[in-house]
Write a protein that holds these residues in place. Sequence first.
Motif: not given
Length: 110
Positions: A26-30, A60-65, A72-78
């Motif tokens: 599955q895509p994980k790019g975002l 957007v990554g949490i919603k689509k991927e 995505a959660v790590t990115g949001i926190i950082l």
Amino acid sequence: MSYPNDQAPQGYPVAYVQAPVYIQAQPKGLSVASMVLGLVSIFFGWTFLVPLLGLILGIVGIKKEPAGKGMAVTGIILNGLMIAGWLLLIVFLFTVGIWGAAASVNSGNA
């Protein structure tokens, strides 16, 4: 017992082995981009746009991927921590500026 042409004789059951089914990744790019921008913003925190972009990509990554939810959660926190740091710095500088201006006005009146 050996059979010609690797064929079982008539009447014997033949076992078929199904080829493995590969699950398409599955895509994980975002999500990856959000996490990378979060890590980059730690080392290059002098910009406000990188954490902001990383935060948007993480949401957007949490919603689509769903496969990249952890990244995505790590990115949001950082990215959220870096934006919070910027906001605290702005509030601190604004407060120091107000106190400095007030001190300057009070010392001029004396």
